[in-house]
Enzyme design. Structure first.
Site, mmCIF file in Angstrom:
data_model
loop_
_atom_site.group_PDB
_atom_site.id
_atom_site.type_symbol
_atom_site.label_atom_id
_atom_site.label_comp_id
_atom_site.label_asym_id
_atom_site.label_seq_id
_atom_site.Cartn_x
_atom_site.Cartn_y
_atom_site.Cartn_z
ATOM 1 N N THR A 1 10.231 41.470 27.901
ATOM 2 C CA THR A 1 10.678 40.280 27.168
ATOM 3 C C THR A 1 9.626 39.877 26.138
ATOM 4 O O THR A 1 9.964 39.422 25.042
ATOM 5 C CB THR A 1 11.003 39.123 28.143
ATOM 6 O OG1 THR A 1 11.933 39.598 29.105
ATOM 7 C CG2 THR A 1 11.596 37.942 27.436
ATOM 8 N N GLY A 2 8.355 40.059 26.471
ATOM 9 C CA GLY A 2 7.272 39.778 25.509
ATOM 10 C C GLY A 2 7.451 40.593 24.230
ATOM 11 O O GLY A 2 7.238 40.094 23.126
ATOM 12 N N GLU B 1 1.375 36.153 27.604
ATOM 13 C CA GLU B 1 0.728 36.408 28.896
ATOM 14 C C GLU B 1 1.769 37.159 29.724
ATOM 15 O O GLU B 1 2.764 36.578 30.147
ATOM 16 C CB GLU B 1 0.315 35.073 29.525
ATOM 17 C CG GLU B 1 -0.774 35.225 30.563
ATOM 18 C CD GLU B 1 -0.191 35.483 31.929
ATOM 19 O OE1 GLU B 1 0.022 36.676 32.259
ATOM 20 O OE2 GLU B 1 0.041 34.524 32.662
ATOM 21 N N GLU C 1 -5.198 31.647 27.228
ATOM 22 C CA GLU C 1 -4.871 30.313 27.698
ATOM 23 C C GLU C 1 -6.124 29.714 28.325
ATOM 24 O O GLU C 1 -7.045 30.438 28.698
ATOM 25 C CB GLU C 1 -3.761 30.388 28.755
ATOM 26 C CG GLU C 1 -2.461 30.940 28.210
ATOM 27 C CD GLU C 1 -1.425 31.168 29.295
ATOM 28 O OE1 GLU C 1 -1.675 31.993 30.194
ATOM 29 O OE2 GLU C 1 -0.384 30.508 29.255
ATOM 30 N N ASN D 1 7.366 32.022 38.436
ATOM 31 C CA ASN D 1 6.465 32.181 39.589
ATOM 32 C C ASN D 1 5.534 30.987 39.800
ATOM 33 O O ASN D 1 5.249 30.611 40.925
ATOM 34 C CB ASN D 1 5.680 33.495 39.502
ATOM 35 C CG ASN D 1 4.942 33.676 38.196
ATOM 36 O OD1 ASN D 1 5.225 33.009 37.204
ATOM 37 N ND2 ASN D 1 3.979 34.571 38.192
ATOM 38 N N GLU E 1 4.329 47.130 37.931
ATOM 39 C CA GLU E 1 4.158 45.781 38.452
ATOM 40 C C GLU E 1 5.330 45.502 39.385
ATOM 41 O O GLU E 1 6.486 45.458 38.943
ATOM 42 C CB GLU E 1 4.151 44.746 37.322
ATOM 43 C CG GLU E 1 3.988 43.347 37.864
ATOM 44 C CD GLU E 1 3.896 42.264 36.796
ATOM 45 O OE1 GLU E 1 4.779 42.199 35.933
ATOM 46 O OE2 GLU E 1 2.937 41.481 36.833
ATOM 47 N N GLY F 1 5.728 35.918 30.793
ATOM 48 C CA GLY F 1 6.839 36.588 31.448
ATOM 49 C C GLY F 1 6.604 38.083 31.463
ATOM 50 O O GLY F 1 5.459 38.549 31.452
ATOM 51 N N CYS G 1 1.057 37.292 38.409
ATOM 52 C CA CYS G 1 0.659 38.286 37.398
ATOM 53 C C CYS G 1 -0.753 38.799 37.644
ATOM 54 O O CYS G 1 -1.118 39.861 37.159
ATOM 55 C CB CYS G 1 0.795 37.710 35.993
ATOM 56 S SG CYS G 1 0.045 36.100 35.810
HETATM 57 O O1 TXE Z 1 11.049 37.554 33.325
HETATM 58 P P1 TXE Z 1 11.380 37.292 31.799
HETATM 59 P P2 TXE Z 1 12.031 37.828 34.549
HETATM 60 C C1 TXE Z 1 7.449 40.028 35.427
HETATM 61 C C2 TXE Z 1 7.648 40.455 36.868
HETATM 62 C C3 TXE Z 1 9.114 40.221 37.069
HETATM 63 C C4 TXE Z 1 9.667 40.599 35.718
HETATM 64 C C5 TXE Z 1 11.015 40.071 35.370
HETATM 65 O O2 TXE Z 1 7.352 41.817 36.992
HETATM 66 O O3 TXE Z 1 9.658 41.016 38.081
HETATM 67 O O4 TXE Z 1 8.701 40.102 34.832
HETATM 68 O O5 TXE Z 1 11.058 38.663 35.482
HETATM 69 C C6 TXE Z 1 12.724 33.757 29.046
HETATM 70 N N1 TXE Z 1 13.753 35.472 24.305
HETATM 71 N N2 TXE Z 1 6.982 38.660 35.300
HETATM 72 O O6 TXE Z 1 13.180 38.672 34.155
HETATM 73 O O7 TXE Z 1 12.735 37.792 31.422
HETATM 74 C C7 TXE Z 1 13.249 33.470 30.439
HETATM 75 O O8 TXE Z 1 14.358 32.582 30.405
HETATM 76 C C8 TXE Z 1 13.016 34.405 24.702
HETATM 77 C C9 TXE Z 1 5.588 38.513 35.046
HETATM 78 O O9 TXE Z 1 12.357 36.530 35.149
HETATM 79 O O10 TXE Z 1 10.225 37.791 31.044
HETATM 80 C C10 TXE Z 1 12.012 32.873 31.099
HETATM 81 O O11 TXE Z 1 11.856 31.509 30.690
HETATM 82 N N3 TXE Z 1 12.845 34.073 25.992
HETATM 83 C C11 TXE Z 1 5.252 37.131 34.667
HETATM 84 C C12 TXE Z 1 10.880 33.702 30.515
HETATM 85 O O12 TXE Z 1 11.408 34.244 29.307
HETATM 86 C C13 TXE Z 1 13.433 34.842 26.932
HETATM 87 C C14 TXE Z 1 6.016 36.027 35.239
HETATM 88 C C15 TXE Z 1 10.380 34.851 31.405
HETATM 89 O O13 TXE Z 1 11.463 35.698 31.731
HETATM 90 C C16 TXE Z 1 14.202 35.973 26.581
HETATM 91 C C17 TXE Z 1 7.411 36.327 35.382
HETATM 92 C C18 TXE Z 1 14.352 36.267 25.212
HETATM 93 N N4 TXE Z 1 15.046 37.335 24.795
HETATM 94 C C19 TXE Z 1 7.840 37.613 35.448
HETATM 95 N N5 TXE Z 1 14.647 36.560 27.721
HETATM 96 C C20 TXE Z 1 3.803 36.797 34.564
HETATM 97 N N6 TXE Z 1 3.162 37.209 33.496
HETATM 98 O O14 TXE Z 1 3.280 36.092 35.394
HETATM 99 C C21 TXE Z 1 14.170 35.828 28.748
HETATM 100 N N7 TXE Z 1 13.441 34.773 28.281
#
Ligand code: TXE
Length: 450
Positions: free
Chosen positions: A209-210, A227, A429, A129, A352, A205, A261
């Site tokens: 995934t977190g 975050e 951060e 984003n 969200e 993210g 976010c």
């Molecule tokens: O995020 P991912 P996605 C939220 C928002 C969005 C949803 C899904 O609601 O619709 O998340 O987005 C990497 N081990 N936010 O699927 O999967 C991935 O390649 C290590 C909120 O795109 O969380 C990318 O670089 N890394 C948010 C990063 O993680 C992994 C911003 C984020 O991807 C991984 C974005 C793994 N197993 C989405 N799997 C905010 N906080 O602003 C994926 N990645």
């Protein structure tokens, strides 16, 4: 090959190969060497190195902004502001290099002091984003504290971060100090979160995934900063400057087409002001210009991808008021929608969405406003609009959120800590606080009785 798609046109604008496990492991080995070299430079050399990164970002601002705009679908005026912030972020942390302080602690029998030591190799896993800004919020303090960095941008938005990596590689810095590695999160991201050579992971993210990052980092006891998502409340009391609150609210939830976010996607409005707020909010939203991200007048571009468009579409219900007109034709477009007084258990209130859909919810008392604001698994950001100073402090202290503003919808300043409560993550951060997340605290006692 990974194809980069412009979300405003659906055209393929770039193609590049994805890294695999072996390449990620090799990057970690190179990074260790770079870290030792970087940490052994003088403070002035490290500061100047970071100023050089700021300067190369400034010198290439327009190119970086255009890449970001075409890759994310972000309005060019926003992208320019964000790239300028990236340069400022490196300048801010350049000034921190020689201000990472320890303490002397009164003890019996000697002198006691603390040091903040670099951690080693830092992995920055960034989202789609705000690709370059969020990466920079982590790269800059990590470098200031003497670490090396490997950045893995989100697979669908790699262009600005890749170009940033190329530009940094032209500078007179230790080789491989900042490496950018592009690959699938589940493959390359996993290597970074599990490899013993990585000391710290900064992840931005989704909450799901977190959680995976936490599990994967547990075996090697990595330090982590997370975050994650948010469902932030914008709390508007009837005693507020309503015109200002109304004018500011659409940008706070629909900016970046809601893919933020910190989006204030739950707007809580005191019942006395509710009807005026709703009509003013819808009118102000209708005045936002949706369209070509390359047009400097545009406020809202498309959503980032087809997959994300279908995810956000699943939140659209019949009772949503359409506020604006999305362009026809190719592109992942979606006009803003407003859901007025929804059922508090509905997904539009609890989840969200990460798209241009806002829920406006009435409340009758300060206590109810606080209860509603805190009724979420998240706790990233939020706003309070009131002219009553006592109320502003009471509500701000009671809200379970890491980053609040009063009579403002801003969340991010380079100088102040940014991060969440509850399932919005942990660690901070930005500001001087970020340095704590990129250093190990060491205590040294010196016996003066010997
Ligand atoms: O995020 P991912 P996605 C939220 C928002 C969005 C949803 C899904 O609601 O619709 O998340 O987005 C990497 N081990 N936010 O699927 O999967 C991935 O390649 C290590 C909120 O795109 O969380 C990318 O670089 N890394 C948010 C990063 O993680 C992994 C911003 C984020 O991807 C991984 C974005 C793994 N197993 C989405 N799997 C905010 N906080 O602003 C994926 N990645």
């Amino acid at each position: 090959m990974n194809s980069v798609i412009n979300p405003a046109t659906e055209e393929v604008i770039a193609e590049f190969p994805m890294a695999d496990v072996a390449e990620a492991e090799a990057a970690i080995d190179r990074s260790k060497k770079a870290q030792r070299e970087w940490a052994s430079l003088s403070l002035n050399e490290r500061r100047d190195g970071m100023l050089a990164i700021a300067a190369v970002v400034d010198a290439n601002l327009e190119e970086l902004a255009r890449l970001e705009s075409s890759d994310v679908g972000k309005p060019i005026s926003d992208a320019r502001g964000e790239v300028a912030m990236v340069a400022n972020c490196f300048r801010y942390y350049a000034g921190v290099v020689d201000k990472i302080l320890g303490e002397t602690i009164p003890v019996d029998g000697g002198v006691d002091m603390t040091f903040r030591e670099p951690m080693g190799v830092v992995a920055v896993i960034s989202p789609w984003n705000f690709p370059l800004p969020i990466a920079s919020w982590n790269i800059a303090p990590a470098l200031a504290a003497g670490n090396s960095v490997i950045v893995k941008p989100a697979d669908i938005t790699t262009l600005s971060t890749r170009r940033f990596g190329e530009l940094v590689a032209t500078l007179n810095l230790p080789a491989n100090l900042v490496q950018v590695i592009c690959g699938p999160g589940r493959v390359v991201g996993r290597v970074l979160t599990s490899h013993p050579g990585v000391a710290k992971v900064s992840f931005t993210g989704s909450t799901a995934t977190g959680q995976d990052v936490m599990r994967s980092a547990a075996d090697t006891m990595k330090r982590i900063t997370l975050e994650l998502g948010g469902k932030s409340a914008n709390v508007v009391f009837a005693d507020a400057d309503l015109d200002l609150a109304i004018k500011s609210a659409p940008g706070a939830v629909f900016g970046n087409t809601g893919q933020d976010c910190c989006a204030r996607s739950r707007i809580l409005v005191e019942r006395k002001a509710f009807d005026d707020f709703v009509s003013g909010f819808v009118a102000a939203t209708e005045s936002l210009k949706i369209g070509d991200p390359a047009d400097p007048e545009t406020h809202l571009g498309p959503l980032v991808s087809r997959d994300h468009h279908s995810k956000v579409s699943s939140f659209i219900t019949d009772d949503a008021v359409l506020a604006g007109q999305a362009p026809d034709g190719p592109g992942f477009w979606m006009a803003p929608r407003v859901v007025v007084d929804p059922d508090l258990t509905s997904r539009v209130v609890t989840d969200e969405i990460f798209g241009p859909i806002a829920a406006i919810i009435p409340f009758d008392s300060e206590e109810e406003a606080i209860r509603l604001a805190n009724d979420t698994i998240y706790g990233l950001s939020g706003s309070i609009w009131t002219t009553d100073l006592g109320r502003a402090f009471r509500v701000a202290r009671a809200m379970e959120s890491g980053t609040l503003s009063v009579n403002s919808n801003s969340s991010v300043r380079l100088q102040t800590p940014f991060g969440g409560f509850k399932q919005s993550g942990f660690g901070r951060e930005l500001g001087l606080e970020a340095i704590n997340g990129y250093t190990e605290l060491k205590n040294v006692f010196i016996n003066t009785q010997a």
